[in-house]
Write a protein that holds these residues in place. Sequence first.
Motif, PDB file in Angstrom:
ATOM      1  N   ALA A  98      41.612  44.050  49.659  1.00 40.84           N
ATOM      2  CA  ALA A  98      41.547  42.794  48.904  1.00 40.84           C
ATOM      3  C   ALA A  98      41.895  42.952  47.433  1.00 40.84           C
ATOM      4  O   ALA A  98      42.174  41.969  46.749  1.00 40.84           O
ATOM      5  N   SER A  99      41.898  44.178  46.949  1.00 38.28           N
ATOM      6  CA  SER A  99      42.227  44.408  45.537  1.00 38.28           C
ATOM      7  C   SER A  99      43.683  44.819  45.340  1.00 38.28           C
ATOM      8  O   SER A  99      44.107  45.033  44.200  1.00 38.28           O
ATOM      9  N   SER A 100      44.477  44.935  46.424  1.00 44.42           N
ATOM     10  CA  SER A 100      45.861  45.402  46.273  1.00 44.42           C
ATOM     11  C   SER A 100      46.786  44.740  47.285  1.00 44.42           C
ATOM     12  O   SER A 100      46.813  45.111  48.463  1.00 44.42           O
ATOM     13  N   GLU A 101      47.568  43.789  46.819  1.00 43.89           N
ATOM     14  CA  GLU A 101      48.544  43.137  47.699  1.00 43.89           C
ATOM     15  C   GLU A 101      49.672  44.084  48.114  1.00 43.89           C
ATOM     16  O   GLU A 101      50.082  44.075  49.275  1.00 43.89           O
ATOM     17  N   PRO A 102      50.192  44.946  47.200  1.00 43.69           N
ATOM     18  CA  PRO A 102      51.248  45.874  47.627  1.00 43.69           C
ATOM     19  C   PRO A 102      50.801  46.803  48.757  1.00 43.69           C
ATOM     20  O   PRO A 102      51.555  47.056  49.699  1.00 43.69           O
ATOM     21  N   LEU A 103      49.563  47.321  48.667  1.00 44.81           N
ATOM     22  CA  LEU A 103      49.034  48.184  49.725  1.00 44.81           C
ATOM     23  C   LEU A 103      48.920  47.408  51.035  1.00 44.81           C
ATOM     24  O   LEU A 103      49.309  47.900  52.102  1.00 44.81           O
ATOM     25  N   THR A 104      48.392  46.198  50.951  1.00 40.87           N
ATOM     26  CA  THR A 104      48.239  45.370  52.152  1.00 40.87           C
ATOM     27  C   THR A 104      49.587  45.140  52.830  1.00 40.87           C
ATOM     28  O   THR A 104      49.729  45.323  54.046  1.00 40.87           O
ATOM     29  N   ASN A 105      50.570  44.759  52.041  1.00 39.86           N
ATOM     30  CA  ASN A 105      51.903  44.511  52.606  1.00 39.86           C
ATOM     31  C   ASN A 105      52.520  45.781  53.185  1.00 39.86           C
ATOM     32  O   ASN A 105      53.171  45.747  54.239  1.00 39.86           O
ATOM     33  N   ALA A 106      52.308  46.906  52.505  1.00 37.72           N
ATOM     34  CA  ALA A 106      52.862  48.179  52.991  1.00 37.72           C
ATOM     35  C   ALA A 106      52.266  48.557  54.338  1.00 37.72           C
ATOM     36  O   ALA A 106      52.972  49.034  55.236  1.00 37.72           O
ATOM     37  N   MET A 107      50.962  48.350  54.496  1.00 40.98           N
ATOM     38  CA  MET A 107      50.323  48.712  55.761  1.00 40.98           C
ATOM     39  C   MET A 107      50.693  47.726  56.872  1.00 40.98           C
ATOM     40  O   MET A 107      50.809  48.117  58.037  1.00 40.98           O
ATOM     41  N   ILE A 108      50.903  46.457  56.514  1.00 43.44           N
ATOM     42  CA  ILE A 108      51.400  45.498  57.503  1.00 43.44           C
ATOM     43  C   ILE A 108      52.779  45.943  57.994  1.00 43.44           C
ATOM     44  O   ILE A 108      53.050  45.982  59.197  1.00 43.44           O
ATOM     45  N   ASN A 109      53.630  46.311  57.053  1.00 48.51           N
ATOM     46  CA  ASN A 109      55.000  46.718  57.400  1.00 48.51           C
ATOM     47  C   ASN A 109      55.041  48.029  58.190  1.00 48.51           C
ATOM     48  O   ASN A 109      55.956  48.246  58.985  1.00 48.51           O
ATOM     49  N   SER A 110      54.044  48.892  57.994  1.00 44.47           N
ATOM     50  CA  SER A 110      54.029  50.183  58.700  1.00 44.47           C
ATOM     51  C   SER A 110      53.704  50.020  60.184  1.00 44.47           C
ATOM     52  O   SER A 110      53.975  50.909  60.980  1.00 44.47           O
ATOM     53  N   ILE A 235      26.200  47.996  30.205  1.00 46.81           N
ATOM     54  CA  ILE A 235      26.205  46.984  31.260  1.00 46.81           C
ATOM     55  C   ILE A 235      26.984  47.533  32.445  1.00 46.81           C
ATOM     56  O   ILE A 235      28.146  47.939  32.303  1.00 46.81           O
ATOM     57  N   VAL A 236      26.343  47.583  33.602  1.00 47.07           N
ATOM     58  CA  VAL A 236      26.943  48.152  34.810  1.00 47.07           C
ATOM     59  C   VAL A 236      27.223  47.035  35.809  1.00 47.07           C
ATOM     60  O   VAL A 236      26.305  46.307  36.204  1.00 47.07           O
ATOM     61  N   GLY A 237      28.489  46.899  36.206  1.00 45.42           N
ATOM     62  CA  GLY A 237      28.860  45.945  37.246  1.00 45.42           C
ATOM     63  C   GLY A 237      28.730  46.612  38.601  1.00 45.42           C
ATOM     64  O   GLY A 237      29.432  47.574  38.892  1.00 45.42           O
ATOM     65  N   ALA A 238      27.832  46.104  39.445  1.00 48.12           N
ATOM     66  CA  ALA A 238      27.524  46.764  40.718  1.00 48.12           C
ATOM     67  C   ALA A 238      27.475  45.764  41.857  1.00 48.12           C
ATOM     68  O   ALA A 238      26.628  45.852  42.738  1.00 48.12           O
ATOM     69  N   VAL A 239      28.407  44.809  41.844  1.00 42.79           N
ATOM     70  CA  VAL A 239      28.403  43.727  42.832  1.00 42.79           C
ATOM     71  C   VAL A 239      29.404  44.017  43.934  1.00 42.79           C
ATOM     72  O   VAL A 239      30.519  44.461  43.660  1.00 42.79           O
ATOM     73  N   LEU A 240      29.019  43.765  45.168  1.00 46.68           N
ATOM     74  CA  LEU A 240      29.920  43.995  46.304  1.00 46.68           C
ATOM     75  C   LEU A 240      29.821  42.855  47.301  1.00 46.68           C
ATOM     76  O   LEU A 240      28.730  42.445  47.685  1.00 46.68           O
ATOM     77  N   ILE A 241      30.991  42.345  47.698  1.00 45.68           N
ATOM     78  CA  ILE A 241      31.097  41.472  48.870  1.00 45.68           C
ATOM     79  C   ILE A 241      31.994  42.225  49.840  1.00 45.68           C
ATOM     80  O   ILE A 241      33.177  42.424  49.550  1.00 45.68           O
ATOM     81  N   PRO A 242      31.465  42.728  50.964  1.00 44.77           N
ATOM     82  CA  PRO A 242      32.234  43.613  51.839  1.00 44.77           C
ATOM     83  C   PRO A 242      33.621  43.097  52.174  1.00 44.77           C
ATOM     84  O   PRO A 242      33.778  41.994  52.673  1.00 44.77           O
ATOM     85  N   GLY A 243      34.631  43.905  51.849  1.00 46.14           N
ATOM     86  CA  GLY A 243      35.998  43.590  52.204  1.00 46.14           C
ATOM     87  C   GLY A 243      36.673  42.536  51.354  1.00 46.14           C
ATOM     88  O   GLY A 243      37.864  42.263  51.526  1.00 46.14           O
ATOM     89  N   ALA A 244      35.932  41.918  50.432  1.00 43.62           N
ATOM     90  CA  ALA A 244      36.489  40.822  49.631  1.00 43.62           C
ATOM     91  C   ALA A 244      36.512  41.202  48.156  1.00 43.62           C
ATOM     92  O   ALA A 244      35.889  42.179  47.735  1.00 43.62           O
ATOM     93  N   LYS A 245      37.224  40.398  47.370  1.00 44.44           N
ATOM     94  CA  LYS A 245      37.245  40.621  45.930  1.00 44.44           C
ATOM     95  C   LYS A 245      35.862  40.344  45.343  1.00 44.44           C
ATOM     96  O   LYS A 245      35.167  39.418  45.770  1.00 44.44           O
ATOM     97  N   ASP A 270      37.276  48.894  42.254  1.00 45.25           N
ATOM     98  CA  ASP A 270      38.152  49.121  43.404  1.00 45.25           C
ATOM     99  C   ASP A 270      38.178  47.919  44.347  1.00 45.25           C
ATOM    100  O   ASP A 270      38.969  47.876  45.292  1.00 45.25           O
ATOM    101  N   GLN A 271      37.321  46.932  44.100  1.00 43.33           N
ATOM    102  CA  GLN A 271      37.361  45.667  44.841  1.00 43.33           C
ATOM    103  C   GLN A 271      37.767  44.524  43.905  1.00 43.33           C
ATOM    104  O   GLN A 271      37.383  43.376  44.117  1.00 43.33           O
ATOM    105  N   GLY A 272      38.517  44.855  42.865  1.00 46.58           N
ATOM    106  CA  GLY A 272      38.989  43.836  41.935  1.00 46.58           C
ATOM    107  C   GLY A 272      38.151  43.691  40.691  1.00 46.58           C
ATOM    108  O   GLY A 272      38.585  43.099  39.705  1.00 46.58           O
ATOM    109  N   GLY A 273      36.922  44.249  40.716  1.00 52.67           N
ATOM    110  CA  GLY A 273      36.073  44.252  39.529  1.00 52.67           C
ATOM    111  C   GLY A 273      35.264  42.987  39.354  1.00 52.67           C
ATOM    112  O   GLY A 273      35.712  41.887  39.685  1.00 52.67           O
ATOM    113  N   CYS A 274      34.033  43.112  38.833  1.00 55.49           N
ATOM    114  CA  CYS A 274      33.201  41.941  38.542  1.00 55.49           C
ATOM    115  C   CYS A 274      33.162  41.656  37.041  1.00 55.49           C
ATOM    116  O   CYS A 274      32.436  40.774  36.590  1.00 55.49           O
ATOM    117  N   ILE A 275      33.923  42.429  36.261  1.00 51.80           N
ATOM    118  CA  ILE A 275      34.086  42.203  34.823  1.00 51.80           C
ATOM    119  C   ILE A 275      35.549  41.823  34.608  1.00 51.80           C
ATOM    120  O   ILE A 275      36.449  42.599  34.929  1.00 51.80           O
TER     121      ILE A 275
END
Length: 371
Positions: A98-110, A235-245, A270-275
């Motif tokens: 969810a944090s990388s469209e190029p990676l997503t497209n590359a794996m779809i194409n593979s 200030i520590v950003g420690a928020v996670l929504i599994p698989g989503a931004k 690595d999930q797009g960041g909460c900051i």
Amino acid sequence: MIISVPKEIKNNENRVALTPAGVKELVKRGHEVHVQQTAGEGSGFSDDLYVQAGAIMEPTIEAAYAAGEMIMKVKEPIEPEYGLIKEDQLVFTYFHFASSEPLTNAMINSKSVCLAYETVEKADRSLPLLIPMSEVAGRMSIQEGAKYLEKPLRGRGILLGGVPGVRPAKVLILGGGIVGTNAAKMAAGLGADVTIMDVNLGRLRYLDDIMAANVNTMMSNEYNIREMIQTHDLIVGAVLIPGAKAPKLVTRDMLKDMREGTVLVDVAVDQGGCIETCEPTTHENPTFVIDDVVHYCVANMPGAVPYTSTLALTNATLPYAIELANKGWKKACAGNKELELGLNIIKGEVVYKHVAEAFDLPYTPVDKFLK
């Protein structure tokens, strides 16, 4: 099954996906394991140890990818690896699509089968393959934050735990999950004045019960965050929504309300960041400064402590890897809901809703492939 372990090539990534002990467990079950030469050196495992465990050593990353039916990695493939991944090959690693469209497209194409560590999920909603690295990253967030509070590194020049007669630093942790809990433990142990925020009142009650006296809990909302950032040093950003931004809890306009030398550590980067102002950095150049606020946004924090991280990760992944190798991905995922939820992309089709939604891609129910 033939399992292959290439060497990680992301900047300063020293972890390895399989230890010699893991190789031995797979080999004794009749599987063939190929490991790229020097893949384990960064974590303290020599090629000789892999050979003794029964691995076949491959001289190059190209050879390692070519050999395997299942590729085991730590971090998501990066651009030089995209063309090495073959159709129908199972890739078992952290993806954070969810944090990388190029990676997503590359794996779809593979047209490969992408099974993501971070979305393997137990019935109780816990994430068994993300937890060990979240524990490491949570603890490291305080270790790194304390360092960058030092004045030569453009921080406020404040000692996290203070000294007798001088108040300690104030630490604000956004998110009370695994990362936030471990960050709070470390910060509290160093003597800081800690506040941990979450939207789940039940979780806050639990944290209030188990945490040290210098950890306070607070409901997370925009009003409270805006108030707290004005007086906190780290200030520590420690928020996670599994698989989503991750949601943006600290926005660009909030920086003006922070004091000069405040340090932001965004573990969710690595999930797009909460900051909002955080962009992925590396261990080579870990920080940048915006409006006199120090941003630490390394996307593979556990890679800096690879011995600890590799052992913690492989303790968790090995049972799943054995099941995948023994049964093949289809049968293993059909019979194990935890593994099924790890499937993100199969043969060019996105089968994980959050990934499809992130980039407005067609979504295919995973059942299509498991019947």
